[in-house]
Design an enzyme around this catalytic site. Sequence first.
Site, PDB file in Angstrom:
ATOM      1  N   HIS A  29       0.808  -1.218   0.000  1.00  0.00           N
ATOM      2  CA  HIS A  29       0.000   0.000   0.000  1.00  0.00           C
ATOM      3  C   HIS A  29       0.843   1.271   0.000  1.00  0.00           C
ATOM      4  O   HIS A  29       0.305   2.373  -0.004  1.00  0.00           O
ATOM      5  CB  HIS A  29      -0.930   0.007   1.220  1.00  0.00           C
ATOM      6  CG  HIS A  29      -1.962  -1.076   1.182  1.00  0.00           C
ATOM      7  ND1 HIS A  29      -1.704  -2.371   1.576  1.00  0.00           N
ATOM      8  CD2 HIS A  29      -3.251  -1.066   0.791  1.00  0.00           C
ATOM      9  CE1 HIS A  29      -2.797  -3.102   1.436  1.00  0.00           C
ATOM     10  NE2 HIS A  29      -3.742  -2.339   0.959  1.00  0.00           N
ATOM     11  N   HIS A  36      -3.069  -5.843  -6.029  1.00  0.00           N
ATOM     12  CA  HIS A  36      -3.161  -7.089  -5.286  1.00  0.00           C
ATOM     13  C   HIS A  36      -4.606  -7.561  -5.218  1.00  0.00           C
ATOM     14  O   HIS A  36      -5.547  -6.797  -5.424  1.00  0.00           O
ATOM     15  CB  HIS A  36      -2.565  -6.941  -3.879  1.00  0.00           C
ATOM     16  CG  HIS A  36      -3.160  -5.824  -3.081  1.00  0.00           C
ATOM     17  ND1 HIS A  36      -2.762  -4.511  -3.204  1.00  0.00           N
ATOM     18  CD2 HIS A  36      -4.139  -5.823  -2.139  1.00  0.00           C
ATOM     19  CE1 HIS A  36      -3.448  -3.747  -2.383  1.00  0.00           C
ATOM     20  NE2 HIS A  36      -4.307  -4.524  -1.728  1.00  0.00           N
ATOM     21  N   CYS A  71     -14.231  -6.390   4.258  1.00  0.00           N
ATOM     22  CA  CYS A  71     -13.352  -6.511   3.099  1.00  0.00           C
ATOM     23  C   CYS A  71     -11.949  -6.816   3.605  1.00  0.00           C
ATOM     24  O   CYS A  71     -11.602  -6.497   4.742  1.00  0.00           O
ATOM     25  CB  CYS A  71     -13.365  -5.244   2.253  1.00  0.00           C
ATOM     26  SG  CYS A  71     -13.081  -3.748   3.191  1.00  0.00           S
ATOM     27  N   HIS A  73      -8.016  -9.112   2.227  1.00  0.00           N
ATOM     28  CA  HIS A  73      -7.205  -9.717   1.176  1.00  0.00           C
ATOM     29  C   HIS A  73      -6.993 -11.193   1.509  1.00  0.00           C
ATOM     30  O   HIS A  73      -6.670 -11.513   2.652  1.00  0.00           O
ATOM     31  CB  HIS A  73      -5.831  -9.052   1.099  1.00  0.00           C
ATOM     32  CG  HIS A  73      -5.853  -7.567   1.253  1.00  0.00           C
ATOM     33  ND1 HIS A  73      -5.683  -6.943   2.475  1.00  0.00           N
ATOM     34  CD2 HIS A  73      -6.043  -6.589   0.348  1.00  0.00           C
ATOM     35  CE1 HIS A  73      -5.760  -5.640   2.299  1.00  0.00           C
ATOM     36  NE2 HIS A  73      -5.974  -5.391   1.027  1.00  0.00           N
ATOM     37  N   GLU A  91     -15.003 -10.239  11.730  1.00  0.00           N
ATOM     38  CA  GLU A  91     -15.449  -8.867  11.943  1.00  0.00           C
ATOM     39  C   GLU A  91     -16.863  -8.776  12.502  1.00  0.00           C
ATOM     40  O   GLU A  91     -17.150  -7.909  13.327  1.00  0.00           O
ATOM     41  CB  GLU A  91     -15.342  -8.066  10.638  1.00  0.00           C
ATOM     42  CG  GLU A  91     -13.920  -7.913  10.165  1.00  0.00           C
ATOM     43  CD  GLU A  91     -13.685  -6.665   9.336  1.00  0.00           C
ATOM     44  OE1 GLU A  91     -14.554  -5.771   9.310  1.00  0.00           O
ATOM     45  OE2 GLU A  91     -12.617  -6.590   8.707  1.00  0.00           O
ATOM     46  N   TYR A 106      -9.392  -0.991  -9.032  1.00  0.00           N
ATOM     47  CA  TYR A 106      -9.383   0.439  -8.732  1.00  0.00           C
ATOM     48  C   TYR A 106      -8.091   0.808  -8.014  1.00  0.00           C
ATOM     49  O   TYR A 106      -7.386  -0.042  -7.469  1.00  0.00           O
ATOM     50  CB  TYR A 106     -10.592   0.833  -7.869  1.00  0.00           C
ATOM     51  CG  TYR A 106     -10.473   0.402  -6.434  1.00  0.00           C
ATOM     52  CD1 TYR A 106     -10.043   1.293  -5.448  1.00  0.00           C
ATOM     53  CD2 TYR A 106     -10.755  -0.905  -6.047  1.00  0.00           C
ATOM     54  CE1 TYR A 106      -9.907   0.889  -4.130  1.00  0.00           C
ATOM     55  CE2 TYR A 106     -10.627  -1.309  -4.734  1.00  0.00           C
ATOM     56  CZ  TYR A 106     -10.200  -0.407  -3.783  1.00  0.00           C
ATOM     57  OH  TYR A 106     -10.052  -0.808  -2.479  1.00  0.00           O
ATOM     58  N   GLU A 117      -4.669   2.181  -1.995  1.00  0.00           N
ATOM     59  CA  GLU A 117      -5.312   0.894  -2.291  1.00  0.00           C
ATOM     60  C   GLU A 117      -5.317   0.714  -3.801  1.00  0.00           C
ATOM     61  O   GLU A 117      -5.895   1.536  -4.519  1.00  0.00           O
ATOM     62  CB  GLU A 117      -6.760   0.869  -1.774  1.00  0.00           C
ATOM     63  CG  GLU A 117      -6.895   0.484  -0.319  1.00  0.00           C
ATOM     64  CD  GLU A 117      -6.658  -1.004  -0.049  1.00  0.00           C
ATOM     65  OE1 GLU A 117      -5.992  -1.676  -0.863  1.00  0.00           O
ATOM     66  OE2 GLU A 117      -7.137  -1.473   0.990  1.00  0.00           O
ATOM     67  N   GLU A 119      -6.344  -2.405  -5.989  1.00  0.00           N
ATOM     68  CA  GLU A 119      -6.875  -3.743  -5.780  1.00  0.00           C
ATOM     69  C   GLU A 119      -7.607  -4.300  -6.991  1.00  0.00           C
ATOM     70  O   GLU A 119      -8.271  -3.562  -7.722  1.00  0.00           O
ATOM     71  CB  GLU A 119      -7.856  -3.745  -4.594  1.00  0.00           C
ATOM     72  CG  GLU A 119      -7.204  -3.456  -3.268  1.00  0.00           C
ATOM     73  CD  GLU A 119      -8.154  -3.635  -2.100  1.00  0.00           C
ATOM     74  OE1 GLU A 119      -7.657  -3.881  -0.985  1.00  0.00           O
ATOM     75  OE2 GLU A 119      -9.376  -3.525  -2.280  1.00  0.00           O
ATOM     76  N   TRP A 164     -13.865   2.098  -2.396  1.00  0.00           N
ATOM     77  CA  TRP A 164     -14.269   0.846  -3.045  1.00  0.00           C
ATOM     78  C   TRP A 164     -15.765   0.592  -2.875  1.00  0.00           C
ATOM     79  O   TRP A 164     -16.414   0.049  -3.763  1.00  0.00           O
ATOM     80  CB  TRP A 164     -13.449  -0.332  -2.526  1.00  0.00           C
ATOM     81  CG  TRP A 164     -13.560  -0.598  -1.050  1.00  0.00           C
ATOM     82  CD1 TRP A 164     -14.497  -1.368  -0.419  1.00  0.00           C
ATOM     83  CD2 TRP A 164     -12.705  -0.075  -0.026  1.00  0.00           C
ATOM     84  NE1 TRP A 164     -14.280  -1.360   0.945  1.00  0.00           N
ATOM     85  CE2 TRP A 164     -13.185  -0.579   1.209  1.00  0.00           C
ATOM     86  CE3 TRP A 164     -11.573   0.751  -0.037  1.00  0.00           C
ATOM     87  CZ2 TRP A 164     -12.582  -0.268   2.423  1.00  0.00           C
ATOM     88  CZ3 TRP A 164     -10.965   1.045   1.165  1.00  0.00           C
ATOM     89  CH2 TRP A 164     -11.475   0.542   2.380  1.00  0.00           C
TER      90      TRP A 164
END
Length: 197
Positions: A29, A36, A71, A73, A91, A106, A117, A119, A164
Amino acid sequence: MDRSRLPDQVILVDESDRPLGAAQKLAAHENGGRLHRAFSVFIFNSAGQMLLQRRSARKYHFGGLWTNACCSHPRPGESLAEAAVARLREEFGFDADLRVAFSFTYREVDPASGLTEHEFDHVFIGRFDGHPLPNPEEIDDWKWVHTQALAKDVRDNSAHYTPWFRIALERVLPMAPSPSDVDLTSPAPSPFGRGPG
């Protein structure tokens, strides 16, 4: 799979989501960001509401903003589906059947942290009608919101939402439960009210 045993890395990909290797999450980042693999989970209930969270202000980027249910990875050696299910549980404390809806790429810079970001984001959709158990280490606030109220608030107050989320929302909203399933006579929740409970 126990995510805690996996390295805190992201999977670097090309514009077609082909893996190119791995990088430490923070390093991916920095300095303009490296593309990624990522995922975003959107959850609806049967009343046609979407589950939102306000990201912890302690997050390393885009902290304090409203966004979709979760969200993150996938880590090297972890599939997208495994990671999405695990992160939702971490979460919000519940499981849901998730399906892949679409993907998009994006790049956005967080002005507060200077991190980027970049991604290849895979969007998952699911449904849940129980009571979430938000993790206070990850989530500062949460709510169920009717999609009509949400769409208007994102238009009027876009800076309150993660980039996002704003990008994906237009394609996600048509996937909400049919308006015939929604009680349009009930008042929409306040866009920034706390979740029930």
